[in-house]
Design an enzyme around this catalytic site. Structure first.
Site, PDB file in Angstrom:
ATOM      1  N   GLY A   1       0.835  -1.191   0.000  1.00 59.84           N
ATOM      2  CA  GLY A   1       0.000   0.000   0.000  1.00 59.84           C
ATOM      3  C   GLY A   1       0.870   1.241   0.000  1.00 59.84           C
TER       4      GLY A   1
ATOM      5  N   GLN B   1       2.966   9.934   1.346  1.00 59.29           N
ATOM      6  CA  GLN B   1       4.262   9.256   1.275  1.00 59.29           C
ATOM      7  C   GLN B   1       5.045   9.628   0.015  1.00 59.29           C
ATOM      8  OE1 GLN B   1       2.445   5.228   2.325  1.00 59.29           O
ATOM      9  NE2 GLN B   1       4.559   5.048   3.085  1.00 59.29           N
TER      10      GLN B   1
ATOM     11  N   CYS C   1       6.735  -0.416   6.638  1.00 60.76           N
ATOM     12  CA  CYS C   1       6.279   0.752   5.887  1.00 60.76           C
ATOM     13  C   CYS C   1       7.380   1.200   4.929  1.00 60.76           C
ATOM     14  CB  CYS C   1       5.933   1.877   6.865  1.00 60.76           C
ATOM     15  SG  CYS C   1       5.303   3.365   6.091  1.00 60.76           S
ATOM     16  N   LEU C   2       6.986   1.607   3.733  1.00 64.54           N
ATOM     17  CA  LEU C   2       7.957   2.104   2.762  1.00 64.54           C
ATOM     18  C   LEU C   2       8.628   3.392   3.228  1.00 64.54           C
ATOM     19  CD1 LEU C   2       6.058   1.393  -0.584  1.00 64.54           C
ATOM     20  CD2 LEU C   2       7.900   0.065   0.468  1.00 64.54           C
TER      21      LEU C   2
ATOM     22  N   HIS D   1      -3.707   0.865   8.022  1.00 64.97           N
ATOM     23  CA  HIS D   1      -2.343   1.402   7.981  1.00 64.97           C
ATOM     24  C   HIS D   1      -2.280   2.615   7.051  1.00 64.97           C
ATOM     25  CE1 HIS D   1       2.188   0.848   7.773  1.00 64.97           C
ATOM     26  NE2 HIS D   1       1.954   1.618   6.719  1.00 64.97           N
ATOM     27  N   GLU D   2      -2.798   2.458   5.835  1.00 69.06           N
ATOM     28  CA  GLU D   2      -2.742   3.551   4.861  1.00 69.06           C
ATOM     29  C   GLU D   2      -3.657   4.708   5.260  1.00 69.06           C
ATOM     30  OE1 GLU D   2      -0.363   3.698   2.807  1.00 69.06           O
ATOM     31  OE2 GLU D   2       0.232   1.611   3.064  1.00 69.06           O
TER      32      GLU D   2
ATOM     33  N   HIS E   1      -1.979   7.023   7.631  1.00 70.98           N
ATOM     34  CA  HIS E   1      -1.040   7.972   7.012  1.00 70.98           C
ATOM     35  C   HIS E   1      -1.718   9.298   6.686  1.00 70.98           C
ATOM     36  CE1 HIS E   1       2.817   6.050   6.430  1.00 70.98           C
ATOM     37  NE2 HIS E   1       2.250   4.954   5.938  1.00 70.98           N
TER      38      HIS E   1
END
Length: 156
Positions: free
Chosen positions: A46, A51, A88-89, A131-132, A135
């Site tokens: 995701g 991000q 996480c990225l 999670h997303e 953000h």
């Protein structure tokens, strides 16, 4: 399409609250397409717009080749509990860690064309959606790290 730079967890920008999308046009579509290419390049599940440096309430997920775009999402209902290891990225230099998330989530959002939809998801998909969505409010999984109760850990 283009691969965009990922905003790191050490950059204060990642903690900003994203703003609603008001216009569903080619500029939004380009952002979403770039997000797909960026996420796939980094083998993520995701990615949120913040991000990649854009404060828009938009994120994407790809779970088992199910690609979904969420614009202006709202979590309507949650139930149950699960503990999964997350990464996480934007957080590449810290280890994965357990986070408590709902087992089941119902979310309302718009697609890239401005069509509203509702989706109920469970298990790993629910984790990714939460999670997303976090953000978009400047919340990272590292803010929610926990130790699962005995017997509630996921299988490694």
């Amino acid at each position: 399409m283009a691969i965009r730079e990922i905003v790191r967890h050490t950059d204060s920008f990642i903690r900003k609250k994203s703003k609603p999308v008001k216009v569903f046009d080619e500029k939004l579509w380009e952002l979403l397409d770039d997000m797909w290419e960026t996420m796939e390049e980094r083998a993520g599940a995701g990615l949120s717009a913040v991000q990649v440096g854009v404060l828009k309430r938009a994120f994407i997920i790809n779970i088992n080749n199910m690609r979904i775009e969420f614009i202006n999402p709202t979590i309507l209902h949650t139930s149950g509990k699960q503990y999964k290891k997350e990464g996480c990225l934007s957080v590449t230099d810290l280890p994965f860690g357990y986070v408590e998330r709902p087992k089941k989530v119902t979310i309302s959002a718009y697609d890239r064309y401005g069509n509203m939809f509702n989706l109920t998801c469970e298990d790993w998909t629910a984790v990714c959606v939460c999670h997303e969505n976090d953000h978009l409010d400047g919340i990272l999984y590292i803010d929610k790290l926990c130790t699962p109760p005995k017997g509630m850990e996921e299988d490694d």
